[in-house]
Scaffold this active site. Structure first.
Site, PDB file in Angstrom:
ATOM      1  N   TYR A 175       1.053  -1.289   0.266  1.00 33.18           N
ATOM      2  CA  TYR A 175       0.421   0.309   0.112  1.00 33.18           C
ATOM      3  C   TYR A 175       1.417   1.187   0.008  1.00 33.18           C
ATOM      4  O   TYR A 175       0.850   2.422  -0.494  1.00 33.18           O
ATOM      5  CB  TYR A 175      -1.133  -0.087   1.603  1.00 33.18           C
ATOM      6  CG  TYR A 175      -1.896   1.056   1.392  1.00 33.18           C
ATOM      7  CD1 TYR A 175      -2.565   1.162   0.239  1.00 33.18           C
ATOM      8  CD2 TYR A 175      -2.447   2.337   2.192  1.00 33.18           C
ATOM      9  CE1 TYR A 175      -3.533   2.231   0.791  1.00 33.18           C
ATOM     10  CE2 TYR A 175      -3.128   3.092   2.553  1.00 33.18           C
ATOM     11  CZ  TYR A 175      -3.465   3.131   1.556  1.00 33.18           C
ATOM     12  OH  TYR A 175      -4.429   3.966   1.663  1.00 33.18           O
ATOM     13  N   PRO A 208       2.182   1.829  12.684  1.00 29.32           N
ATOM     14  CA  PRO A 208       2.964   3.335  12.887  1.00 29.32           C
ATOM     15  C   PRO A 208       2.984   3.642  14.582  1.00 29.32           C
ATOM     16  O   PRO A 208       1.908   3.718  15.093  1.00 29.32           O
ATOM     17  CB  PRO A 208       2.274   4.587  12.666  1.00 29.32           C
ATOM     18  CG  PRO A 208       1.518   3.741  11.226  1.00 29.32           C
ATOM     19  CD  PRO A 208       1.716   2.175  11.684  1.00 29.32           C
TER      20      PRO A 208
HETATM   21  N1  LIG Z   1     -10.216   6.370   4.173  1.00 27.64           N
HETATM   22  C1  LIG Z   1      -9.310   6.766   4.733  1.00 27.64           C
HETATM   23  O1  LIG Z   1      -9.477   6.704   5.656  1.00 27.64           O
HETATM   24  C2  LIG Z   1      -7.684   6.978   3.493  1.00 27.64           C
HETATM   25  C3  LIG Z   1      -7.403   7.234   3.864  1.00 27.64           C
HETATM   26  C4  LIG Z   1      -5.346   7.746   3.728  1.00 27.64           C
HETATM   27  C5  LIG Z   1      -5.870   7.664   1.719  1.00 27.64           C
HETATM   28  N2  LIG Z   1      -6.723   7.301   1.455  1.00 27.64           N
HETATM   29  C6  LIG Z   1      -7.187   6.622   0.401  1.00 27.64           C
HETATM   30  O2  LIG Z   1      -8.549   7.471  -0.314  1.00 27.64           O
HETATM   31  C7  LIG Z   1      -8.714   6.805  -1.756  1.00 27.64           C
HETATM   32  C8  LIG Z   1     -10.398   6.463  -1.149  1.00 27.64           C
HETATM   33  O3  LIG Z   1     -10.533   5.207   0.641  1.00 27.64           O
HETATM   34  P1  LIG Z   1     -11.263   4.458   1.092  1.00 27.64           P
HETATM   35  O4  LIG Z   1     -11.952   4.107   2.370  1.00 27.64           O
HETATM   36  O5  LIG Z   1     -13.088   4.749   0.103  1.00 27.64           O
HETATM   37  O6  LIG Z   1     -10.912   2.611   0.372  1.00 27.64           O
HETATM   38  P2  LIG Z   1     -12.552   1.784  -0.993  1.00 27.64           P
HETATM   39  O7  LIG Z   1     -12.388   0.651  -0.859  1.00 27.64           O
HETATM   40  O8  LIG Z   1     -14.562   2.396  -0.270  1.00 27.64           O
HETATM   41  O9  LIG Z   1     -12.792   2.492  -1.996  1.00 27.64           O
HETATM   42  C9  LIG Z   1     -11.286   2.364  -2.768  1.00 27.64           C
HETATM   43  C10 LIG Z   1     -12.492   1.774  -4.031  1.00 27.64           C
HETATM   44  O10 LIG Z   1     -11.824   1.763  -5.534  1.00 27.64           O
HETATM   45  C11 LIG Z   1     -12.281   0.430  -5.936  1.00 27.64           C
HETATM   46  N3  LIG Z   1     -11.166  -0.004  -6.410  1.00 27.64           N
HETATM   47  C12 LIG Z   1      -9.535  -0.807  -6.050  1.00 27.64           C
HETATM   48  N4  LIG Z   1      -9.041  -0.713  -7.011  1.00 27.64           N
HETATM   49  C13 LIG Z   1     -10.121  -1.120  -8.300  1.00 27.64           C
HETATM   50  C14 LIG Z   1      -9.654  -1.034  -9.867  1.00 27.64           C
HETATM   51  N5  LIG Z   1      -7.982  -1.759  -9.966  1.00 27.64           N
HETATM   52  N6  LIG Z   1      -9.869  -0.680 -10.246  1.00 27.64           N
HETATM   53  C15 LIG Z   1     -11.508   0.141 -10.442  1.00 27.64           C
HETATM   54  N7  LIG Z   1     -12.153   0.833  -8.585  1.00 27.64           N
HETATM   55  C16 LIG Z   1     -10.480  -0.207  -8.386  1.00 27.64           C
HETATM   56  C17 LIG Z   1     -12.777  -0.652  -4.836  1.00 27.64           C
HETATM   57  O11 LIG Z   1     -13.747  -1.652  -5.946  1.00 27.64           O
HETATM   58  C18 LIG Z   1     -13.397   0.309  -4.395  1.00 27.64           C
HETATM   59  O12 LIG Z   1     -14.547   1.031  -4.500  1.00 27.64           O
HETATM   60  C19 LIG Z   1      -7.714   5.275  -1.389  1.00 27.64           C
HETATM   61  O13 LIG Z   1      -7.455   5.573  -2.406  1.00 27.64           O
HETATM   62  C20 LIG Z   1      -7.508   5.311  -0.065  1.00 27.64           C
HETATM   63  O14 LIG Z   1      -6.069   4.564  -0.319  1.00 27.64           O
HETATM   64  C21 LIG Z   1      -8.293   6.425   2.591  1.00 27.64           C
END
Ligand SMILES: NC(=O)c1ccc[n+]([C@@H]2O[C@H](COP(=O)([O-])OP(=O)(O)OC[C@H]3O[C@@H](n4cnc5c(N)ncnc54)[C@H](O)[C@@H]3O)[C@@H](O)[C@H]2O)c1
Length: 285
Positions: free
Chosen positions: A118, A245
């Site tokens: 990640y 962390p």
């Molecule tokens: N939620 C948090 O606290 C947090 C913190 C830091 C970063 N983020 C980032 O924010 C973004 C959204 O996170 P989230 O918590 O909503 O996660 P989530 O898993 O709910 O959403 C991510 C989405 O990406 C889709 N996905 C994954 N691989 C894919 C692919 N190859 N093609 C098309 N779709 C794909 C998944 O099906 C999912 O719907 C992510 O990039 C994550 O790294 C989230």
């Protein structure tokens, strides 16, 4: 607006409330394969397994979406002259040696540890984004998201708040890893979205931290959850996972100064706002 998702970790039910929006469509496809949904003005690249459970289960898919998926999303922005925003993460800072974390800190990441699928995928996504800006003049933004919580989170995704809420509401023991003195900061989802939109509209390419700078130990967080749910659950201690962390807290001076943004919802309020969702999800309504 077109949302693209392969539903690897997402659920269509999360979009049910948008199904009658005339200007909204969903395409189920994998962004690791080249794709094109027609002309767009803005590409928001959020695709990536994001919770520890999800990226551990889908390690290779996480690396692929951070690399191939990011290239394909950037190609769309380049083709249509669209603006582009990548959702990066506080995990870019790894187990940080500077506290709180400013955007200028380059991080302390184990490149081959269990979290690296990640952390390094996101660091690569940032590098690719910066390169498309430098070489192809794509108008890019990088937002570094810190722990975010709220309704519609998966109950079993291994993140602290859903875990504690589920355990507290079901009367199960709350699992604390290590001695619980490691810290996290938790941003309520509506604050996070407002911050991300301000990054998207700003002239600064980032990276910009968007998160809540109020820092809690994991034990304090457990106590807040017990207070909000009225649960009598006890706490069970388990060994700390590798590379967990010890401290995580954003320095949001840049967001405050450039975007006039700061979070407005504190942890007890956010937990109360999320309670009904977690009750339903945990089956204890
Ligand atoms: N939620 C948090 O606290 C947090 C913190 C830091 C970063 N983020 C980032 O924010 C973004 C959204 O996170 P989230 O918590 O909503 O996660 P989530 O898993 O709910 O959403 C991510 C989405 O990406 C889709 N996905 C994954 N691989 C894919 C692919 N190859 N093609 C098309 N779709 C794909 C998944 O099906 C999912 O719907 C992510 O990039 C994550 O790294 C989230």
């Amino acid at each position: 607006m077109v949302a693209v998702d392969n539903l690897l970790t997402g659920r269509m039910t999360n979009l049910e409330h948008l199904q009658h929006e005339p200007n909204f469509a969903v395409r189920q496809l994998d962004i690791c394969e080249p794709f094109d949904c027609g002309h767009v003005d803005y590409v928001y690249h959020f695709a990536c397994p994001a919770s520890p459970v999800d990226y551990s289960t889908h390690g290779i898919a996480t690396l692929r979406v951070g690399s191939l998926g990011t290239f394909n999303a950037l190609e769309i922005a380049k083709k249509y002259g669209a603006k582009y925003l990548i959702s990066s993460t506080s995990e870019c800072y790894g187990d940080p040696l500077q506290h709180p974390q400013k955007e200028t800190y380059w991080g302390n990441v184990n490149p081959i540890g269990p979290r690296s699928v990640y952390d390094e995928a996101k660091r690569f996504s940032e590098a690719a984004t910066a390169a498309y800006r430098r070489y192809h003049k794509v108008d890019t933004r990088i937002v570094r998201i810190f722990n975010t919580y709220g309704p519609r989170m998966q109950l079993n995704d291994g993140r602290v708040i859903p875990n504690f809420m589920k355990q507290a509401l079901r009367g199960e023991e709350l699992t604390v890893y290590g001695d619980g003195k490691q810290t996290r900061s938790f941003c309520y989802v509506s604050d996070e979205i407002e911050g991300i939109l301000r990054v998207a509209r700003s002239a600064d390419s980032g990276p910009i931290n968007i998160g809540n700078p109020s820092e809690f130990t994991i034990l304090e967080c457990a106590q807040q959850v017990l207070a909000v749910t009225g649960s009598k659950s006890r706490i069970r201690y388990e060994p700390l996972p590798q590379d967990d962390p010890k401290q995580r807290c954003p320095d949001i001076s840049k967001a405050r100064e450039l975007l006039g943004w700061q979070p407005t919802i504190d942890l007890p309020t956010g937990l109360k706002k999320s309670l009904e969702y977690f009750r339903l999800a945990a089956g204890v309504a």
